[in-house]
Design a protein around this motif. Structure first.
Motif, PDB file in Angstrom:
ATOM      1  N   SER A  39       7.992  -6.407  -8.248  1.00  0.00           N
ATOM      2  CA  SER A  39       6.544  -6.262  -8.750  1.00  0.00           C
ATOM      3  C   SER A  39       6.101  -4.660  -8.034  1.00  0.00           C
ATOM      4  CB  SER A  39       5.667  -7.069  -8.318  1.00  0.00           C
ATOM      5  OG  SER A  39       5.547  -7.411  -6.920  1.00  0.00           O
ATOM      6  N   ASP A  40       4.696  -4.191  -8.405  1.00  0.00           N
ATOM      7  CA  ASP A  40       4.103  -3.189  -7.762  1.00  0.00           C
ATOM      8  C   ASP A  40       3.993  -3.689  -6.365  1.00  0.00           C
ATOM      9  OD1 ASP A  40       4.030  -0.984  -9.783  1.00  0.00           O
ATOM     10  OD2 ASP A  40       2.403  -1.836 -10.601  1.00  0.00           O
ATOM     11  N   TYR A  41       3.379  -4.582  -6.157  1.00  0.00           N
ATOM     12  CA  TYR A  41       2.769  -5.186  -4.779  1.00  0.00           C
ATOM     13  C   TYR A  41       3.995  -4.929  -3.949  1.00  0.00           C
ATOM     14  CZ  TYR A  41       0.836  -7.667  -1.133  1.00  0.00           C
ATOM     15  OH  TYR A  41       0.658  -8.168   0.308  1.00  0.00           O
ATOM     16  N   ASP A  42       5.294  -5.745  -4.311  1.00  0.00           N
ATOM     17  CA  ASP A  42       6.341  -5.732  -3.448  1.00  0.00           C
ATOM     18  C   ASP A  42       6.872  -4.219  -3.060  1.00  0.00           C
ATOM     19  OD1 ASP A  42       6.560  -8.438  -3.782  1.00  0.00           O
ATOM     20  OD2 ASP A  42       8.084  -8.419  -5.403  1.00  0.00           O
ATOM     21  N   LEU A  43       6.756  -3.559  -4.095  1.00  0.00           N
ATOM     22  CA  LEU A  43       7.251  -2.019  -3.782  1.00  0.00           C
ATOM     23  C   LEU A  43       6.122  -1.539  -2.747  1.00  0.00           C
ATOM     24  CD1 LEU A  43       8.176  -0.792  -7.413  1.00  0.00           C
ATOM     25  CD2 LEU A  43       9.820  -1.529  -5.435  1.00  0.00           C
ATOM     26  N   LEU A  73       6.386   3.160   6.225  1.00  0.00           N
ATOM     27  CA  LEU A  73       5.287   4.157   6.982  1.00  0.00           C
ATOM     28  C   LEU A  73       4.819   3.564   8.088  1.00  0.00           C
ATOM     29  CD1 LEU A  73       3.924   5.480   3.287  1.00  0.00           C
ATOM     30  CD2 LEU A  73       5.623   6.602   4.630  1.00  0.00           C
ATOM     31  N   LYS A  74       4.939   2.352   8.545  1.00  0.00           N
ATOM     32  CA  LYS A  74       4.412   1.788   9.466  1.00  0.00           C
ATOM     33  C   LYS A  74       2.908   1.456   9.395  1.00  0.00           C
ATOM     34  CE  LYS A  74       7.955   2.652  12.719  1.00  0.00           C
ATOM     35  NZ  LYS A  74       8.907   2.320  11.844  1.00  0.00           N
ATOM     36  N   ILE A  75       2.382   1.342   8.081  1.00  0.00           N
ATOM     37  CA  ILE A  75       1.064   1.190   7.722  1.00  0.00           C
ATOM     38  C   ILE A  75       0.981  -0.284   7.133  1.00  0.00           C
ATOM     39  CG2 ILE A  75       0.369   3.530   7.956  1.00  0.00           C
ATOM     40  CD1 ILE A  75       0.473   3.400   4.831  1.00  0.00           C
ATOM     41  N   ASP A  76      -0.022  -0.859   6.813  1.00  0.00           N
ATOM     42  CA  ASP A  76      -0.309  -1.962   5.978  1.00  0.00           C
ATOM     43  C   ASP A  76      -0.459  -1.660   4.602  1.00  0.00           C
ATOM     44  OD1 ASP A  76      -3.076  -1.724   5.486  1.00  0.00           O
ATOM     45  OD2 ASP A  76      -3.703  -2.941   7.467  1.00  0.00           O
ATOM     46  N   THR A  77      -0.436  -2.785   3.558  1.00  0.00           N
ATOM     47  CA  THR A  77      -0.499  -2.512   2.139  1.00  0.00           C
ATOM     48  C   THR A  77      -1.798  -1.744   1.844  1.00  0.00           C
ATOM     49  OG1 THR A  77       1.081  -4.283   1.979  1.00  0.00           O
ATOM     50  CG2 THR A  77      -0.088  -3.592   0.057  1.00  0.00           C
ATOM     51  N   GLU A  78      -2.949  -2.339   2.472  1.00  0.00           N
ATOM     52  CA  GLU A  78      -4.116  -1.920   2.200  1.00  0.00           C
ATOM     53  C   GLU A  78      -4.313  -0.540   2.401  1.00  0.00           C
ATOM     54  OE1 GLU A  78      -8.849  -2.838   3.474  1.00  0.00           O
ATOM     55  OE2 GLU A  78      -7.387  -4.380   3.190  1.00  0.00           O
ATOM     56  N   GLU A  79      -3.878   0.143   3.586  1.00  0.00           N
ATOM     57  CA  GLU A  79      -3.767   1.348   4.015  1.00  0.00           C
ATOM     58  C   GLU A  79      -2.884   2.356   2.807  1.00  0.00           C
ATOM     59  OE1 GLU A  79      -3.929   1.970   8.718  1.00  0.00           O
ATOM     60  OE2 GLU A  79      -2.310   0.882   7.917  1.00  0.00           O
ATOM     61  N   PHE A  80      -1.812   1.684   2.481  1.00  0.00           N
ATOM     62  CA  PHE A  80      -1.109   2.143   1.440  1.00  0.00           C
ATOM     63  C   PHE A  80      -1.743   2.628   0.098  1.00  0.00           C
ATOM     64  CE2 PHE A  80       2.264   2.533  -1.969  1.00  0.00           C
ATOM     65  CZ  PHE A  80       2.886   3.703  -1.690  1.00  0.00           C
ATOM     66  N   MET A  81      -2.479   1.471  -0.123  1.00  0.00           N
ATOM     67  CA  MET A  81      -3.520   1.549  -1.568  1.00  0.00           C
ATOM     68  C   MET A  81      -4.317   2.486  -1.352  1.00  0.00           C
ATOM     69  SD  MET A  81      -1.764  -0.298  -3.441  1.00  0.00           S
ATOM     70  CE  MET A  81      -2.630  -0.315  -4.740  1.00  0.00           C
ATOM     71  N   ASP A  82      -5.049   2.756  -0.087  1.00  0.00           N
ATOM     72  CA  ASP A  82      -5.902   3.867   0.092  1.00  0.00           C
ATOM     73  C   ASP A  82      -5.323   5.271  -0.167  1.00  0.00           C
ATOM     74  OD1 ASP A  82      -7.899   1.978   0.602  1.00  0.00           O
ATOM     75  OD2 ASP A  82      -7.769   2.277   2.701  1.00  0.00           O
ATOM     76  N   LEU A  83      -4.117   5.351   0.309  1.00  0.00           N
ATOM     77  CA  LEU A  83      -3.558   6.728   0.157  1.00  0.00           C
ATOM     78  C   LEU A  83      -3.160   6.767  -1.438  1.00  0.00           C
ATOM     79  CD1 LEU A  83      -0.756   6.517   2.832  1.00  0.00           C
ATOM     80  CD2 LEU A  83      -2.460   7.992   3.049  1.00  0.00           C
ATOM     81  N   LEU A  84      -2.980   5.877  -2.111  1.00  0.00           N
ATOM     82  CA  LEU A  84      -2.814   5.986  -3.639  1.00  0.00           C
ATOM     83  C   LEU A  84      -3.971   6.116  -4.333  1.00  0.00           C
ATOM     84  CD1 LEU A  84      -0.262   3.241  -4.469  1.00  0.00           C
ATOM     85  CD2 LEU A  84      -0.016   5.755  -4.368  1.00  0.00           C
ATOM     86  N   SER A  85      -5.163   6.115  -3.713  1.00  0.00           N
ATOM     87  CA  SER A  85      -6.403   6.221  -4.186  1.00  0.00           C
ATOM     88  C   SER A  85      -7.191   7.684  -3.772  1.00  0.00           C
ATOM     89  CB  SER A  85      -7.519   5.177  -3.834  1.00  0.00           C
ATOM     90  OG  SER A  85      -7.041   4.056  -4.537  1.00  0.00           O
ATOM     91  N   SER A  86      -6.303   8.341  -2.902  1.00  0.00           N
ATOM     92  CA  SER A  86      -6.886   9.657  -2.499  1.00  0.00           C
ATOM     93  C   SER A  86      -6.690  10.603  -3.418  1.00  0.00           C
ATOM     94  CB  SER A  86      -6.245   9.884  -1.098  1.00  0.00           C
ATOM     95  OG  SER A  86      -4.803   9.884  -1.233  1.00  0.00           O
TER      96      SER A  86
END
Length: 169
Positions: A29-33, A41-54
């Motif tokens: 799933s997208d979430y698993d990836l 990247l040593k960040i949490d999933t929420e931080e990664f989602m923020d990067l995808l929204s930048s």
């Protein structure tokens, strides 16, 4: 391989779980990836989602990582029964049955109403959020894949789940 695509509320996750339970499919799933890449990247999933929204440049960088992760999963799981519940997989995985699940906007809003209930959102607000999300995701994936991920021409099977039960789908 089976790839599942569609907007939230169309039944992708429910179908993936049913295929796993009834047919023994593994799920990617997208979430698993996202969780896996965030861990690297040593960040949490929420931080990664923020990067995808930048901004677009940052999105492109991380979308390439997601594309690479999908291709790695394809290679790693070749010969197994796998359902890819990821938006980009229809474009990246060639030897698969590509399935697009659709549903009427009002029905999607009804289905997602339960998900967003704790946010105290009404049906109209949920529908507005869904429409904005569709526009945002369509634009992002059009850039990422040079294709409209909601265009039925990319799929072997298109199922309107609006009036279907999970077993019907």
């Amino acid at each position: 391989f089976i790839t599942l695509n569609g907007m939230p509320g169309t039944g992708k996750t429910a179908l993936a779980l049913a295929l796993q339970e009834e047919e023994g499919y593994e799920i990617v799933s997208d979430y698993d990836l996202h969780r896996s890449i965030a861990g690297k990247l040593k960040i949490d999933t929420e931080e990664f989602m923020d990067l995808l929204s930048s901004n677009t440049q940052v999105q492109k960088r991380y979308d390439k990582m997601i594309n690479r992760a999908i291709r790695e999963k394809e290679s790693e799981l070749t010969g197994k029964k796998v359902v890819f519940n990821t938006r980009a997989s229809f474009s990246l995985i060639k030897n698969a049955v590509h399935v697009l699940l659709t549903a009427e906007e009002d029905i999607i809003a009804d289905r997602l109403y339960e998900r967003y209930r704790n946010l105290s959102l009404g049906h109209t607000e949920i529908k507005e959020r869904i429409l904005k999300y569709i526009q945002k995701e369509t634009s992002r994936f059009s850039r990422q894949l040079n294709a409209d991920f909601l265009n039925p021409v990319h799929y072997n099977i298109v199922v309107d789940t609006s009036l279907l039960t999970l077993s019907d789908v």
